[in-house]
Write an enzyme that holds these catalytic residues in place. Structure first.
Site, mmCIF file in Angstrom:
data_model
loop_
_atom_site.group_PDB
_atom_site.id
_atom_site.type_symbol
_atom_site.label_atom_id
_atom_site.label_comp_id
_atom_site.label_asym_id
_atom_site.label_seq_id
_atom_site.Cartn_x
_atom_site.Cartn_y
_atom_site.Cartn_z
ATOM 1 N N LYS A 1 16.210 -55.043 -78.650
ATOM 2 C CA LYS A 1 16.355 -54.509 -77.294
ATOM 3 C C LYS A 1 16.888 -55.582 -76.374
ATOM 4 C CE LYS A 1 13.401 -52.677 -73.726
ATOM 5 N NZ LYS A 1 12.131 -52.967 -73.163
ATOM 6 N N LYS B 1 13.117 -58.980 -78.407
ATOM 7 C CA LYS B 1 13.172 -58.416 -77.054
ATOM 8 C C LYS B 1 13.612 -59.492 -76.070
ATOM 9 C CE LYS B 1 10.745 -55.851 -73.553
ATOM 10 N NZ LYS B 1 9.524 -55.201 -73.099
HETATM 11 C C1 PBG Z 1 8.040 -53.396 -70.838
HETATM 12 C C2 PBG Z 1 9.295 -52.642 -71.003
HETATM 13 C C3 PBG Z 1 10.474 -52.774 -70.268
HETATM 14 C C4 PBG Z 1 11.360 -51.826 -70.782
HETATM 15 C C5 PBG Z 1 10.702 -51.135 -71.784
HETATM 16 N N1 PBG Z 1 9.433 -51.662 -71.918
HETATM 17 C C6 PBG Z 1 10.784 -53.632 -69.112
HETATM 18 C C7 PBG Z 1 10.747 -55.094 -69.284
HETATM 19 O O1 PBG Z 1 10.504 -55.613 -70.359
HETATM 20 O O2 PBG Z 1 10.956 -55.777 -68.260
HETATM 21 C C8 PBG Z 1 12.748 -51.599 -70.313
HETATM 22 C C9 PBG Z 1 13.415 -50.383 -70.824
HETATM 23 C C10 PBG Z 1 14.652 -50.019 -70.107
HETATM 24 O O3 PBG Z 1 15.193 -50.799 -69.298
HETATM 25 O O4 PBG Z 1 15.151 -48.906 -70.342
HETATM 26 N N2 PBG Z 1 6.918 -52.558 -70.933
#
Ligand code: PBG
Length: 324
Positions: free
Chosen positions: A247, A195
């Protein structure tokens, strides 16, 4: 001209192209993320994500029914509480908005896998994915018990799976232990294994009314790095991840392909909010053709190695695939 090798032979008609296609999207590949917001009476549009809504509990059920009818593979749920505080208390409230939303989904679409987001950022007043120490740094080890408690609350509410998206070291392992000790040995963990600290999450901030100042670079990965992604993926599989996710989606296809080559668990890709909004904005301006662009984006994510694709287009695309 005597050309023995003519690759174009395999491209000459739609029927031949269909026969030789290596990658095919299927509704079952697609997971729809949903946002449920405490205190809403009706669905409310998210300005930065045209076509995506913040849901009330009632409109959430409606969206879930639609998604199931379209044949998609699963749902992912994010909750937005009214009350945010330093430790994200509402995240572990069994009657809080996320647990309530999970219960609604479990009742409405009992056959569909429900992935509850397991992270504190929607629940903290500082917007970080963990609790802070005296110097306002995100404290890894103090955060883990919060995740353990949250995992059990979500499993008890009816989550099929928890999505460990907080990017703390050890979170998959401690959540696996907590779930098992509470008797939830069958509750799966979808690990956000690779991530990245991505600017493509921008529109999501509006979707969850985020209060984040600053960034997540001390816990999410540096977009410049690939090797540490494989380290993270190996760690999560070792800690008991049932599914690993990469991601964002399109900008990280190299990471996705490397992950798929590395593991023997299913691999998911999350085509995130910014990717969604870029295509929607360009299409709304007539600069690209919407449907082929969306189908190409998702097909490429699958080709690169994802067997599961988390996308805000899930229901709509599943509908298109059924038409064909
Ligand atoms: C954190 C989380 C995020 C997203 C999904 N889970 C935001 C981040 O990590 O700052 C982003 C998903 C998206 O942008 O569609 N709980």
């Amino acid at each position: 001209m005597s050309l023995v090798q003519r690759p174009r032979r395999l491209r000459q008609t739609p029927a031949v192209r269909r026969l030789v296609a290596e990658t095919r999207l299927h509704p079952a590949d697609l997971v729809l993320p949903l946002f449920v917001v405490e205190g809403l009476d009706d669905a409310r549009p998210i300005t930065a994500m045209p076509g995506v809504m913040q849901h009330s509990l009632a409109s959430l059920a409606e969206a879930a029914r639609e998604a199931e009818a379209a044949g998609i593979g699963g749902l992912m749920l994010f909750g937005v509480p009214v009350h945010k505080d330093a430790i994200g208390s509402e995240a572990t409230n069994p009657d809080g908005i996320l647990a309530a939303g999970v219960r609604v989904l479990a009742e409405t679409v009992p056959q569909l896998p429900i992935i509850a987001d397991l992270c504190l950022d929607e629940f903290t007043d500082h917007g970080h994915c963990g609790v802070l120490d005296a110097e306002d740094r995100v404290n890894n080890d103090a955060t883990l018990p919060r995740y353990q408690e949250m995992a059990v609350v979500l499993a008890r509410a009816g989550a099929t799976m928890v999505g460990t998206s907080g990017a703390m070291d050890g979170q998959v392992g401690v959540c696996r232990t907590a779930l098992d000790q509470a008797g939830f040995t069958d509750t799966m963990i979808m690990a956000y294994a690779a991530k990245y600290a991505s600017a493509f999450y921008g529109p999501f901030r509006e979707a969850v009314d985020s209060s984040l100042q600053g960034d997540r670079r001390s816990y999410q990965q540096d977009p410049a790095n690939a090797i540490e992604a494989i380290r993270e993926v190996r760690l999560d599989v070792g800690e008991g991840a049932d599914i690993v996710m990469v991601k964002p989606g399109l900008p990280y296809l190299d990471i996705l392909a490397a992950t798929a080559a590395e593991v023997t668990v299913p691999v998911a890709s999350y085509v995130v909010s910014g990717e969604y909004s870029m295509i929607e904005a360009a299409a709304a301006n007539g600069w690209i053709s919407r449907r082929p662009t969306i189908l190409e984006a998702l097909t490429c994510v699958k080709r690169a190695g994802a067997s599961i694709i988390v996308t805000y287009w899930a229901t709509e695309v599943a509908g298109w695939l059924k038409e064909n």
